[in-house]
Design an enzyme around this catalytic site. Structure first.
Site, short mmCIF file in Angstrom:
data_model
loop_
_atom_site.label_atom_id
_atom_site.label_comp_id
_atom_site.label_asym_id
_atom_site.label_seq_id
_atom_site.Cartn_x
_atom_site.Cartn_y
_atom_site.Cartn_z
CE1 TYR A 55 128.22 79.42 15.21
CE2 TYR A 55 128.89 81.41 14.05
CZ TYR A 55 128.73 80.71 15.23
OH TYR A 55 129.07 81.28 16.43
CG ASN B 32 130.22 72.80 23.67
OD1 ASN B 32 130.17 71.76 24.30
ND2 ASN B 32 131.36 73.33 23.26
CB CYS C 134 131.80 75.93 20.87
SG CYS C 134 132.11 76.44 22.56
CG HIS C 135 137.53 78.16 21.17
ND1 HIS C 135 137.40 77.00 21.91
CD2 HIS C 135 138.76 78.13 20.62
CE1 HIS C 135 138.53 76.31 21.82
NE2 HIS C 135 139.37 76.97 21.04
CD GLU D 185 142.52 76.58 19.82
OE1 GLU D 185 142.07 75.75 20.62
OE2 GLU D 185 141.97 76.86 18.74
#
Length: 156
Positions: free
Chosen positions: A87, A108, A116-117, A144
């Site tokens: 953040y 979001n 946002c993950h 990912e």
């Protein structure tokens, strides 16, 4: 507003469109199902994304939000698949504080597409507003190939 739903590994998801752009992705099955060109393209892209995550979104995103929220969401789009930012790192790029970034990330309207993950706390995984909460966030990051082992260890 046209909507189209899809089955995903995270459960049913519904895409919403306005003026030729995706404006929302919500957990759950939508009431109305309309196959517009944009919604079909987004559904097909997501189907492929769940097999092989990519950052090349071939359709327009137009989330509703404040100018600050949009700045934060633009920064999220710059985080490549398989990477994370804190953040504080997003705050350094977008302005504001870690807390204000967390609030913008939590609002979001197009999760997964606006990733946002990929934003984590300095000491742990942080929150996630998807239906499965942080379990969904961890699953997306693992999909990912993001380096989350240290992040999860810091959470204990």
């Amino acid at each position: 507003m046209p909507q189209l739903s899809l089955h995903s590994p995270l459960g049913p998801l519904t895409l919403s469109e306005e003026d030729g752009a995706i404006i929302a992705l919500d957990w759950g099955w939508g009431r109305d199902q309309t196959e517009t060109d944009v919604l079909v393209a987004a559904r097909e892209w997501l189907d492929k994304w769940f097999d092989a995550p990519s950052d090349n979104i071939p359709f327009r995103l137009a989330p509703f939000g404040t100018p600050y929220q949009k700045r934060v969401w633009d920064e999220l789009l710059k985080i490549p698949a398989g990477e994370v930012r804190t953040y504080a790192q997003v705050a350094a790029a977008a302005g504001g504080s870690s807390r204000s970034v967390g609030q913008a990330v939590g609002r979001n309207p197009i999760p997964i597409l606006i990733p946002c993950h990929r934003v984590v706390a300095a000491q742990g995984i942080g929150g996630y507003s998807g239906d499965g909460g942080t379990d969904d966030k961890v699953w997306l990051l693992e999909l990912e190939g993001a380096p989350i082992t240290g992040i999860l260890r810091d959470q204990s």
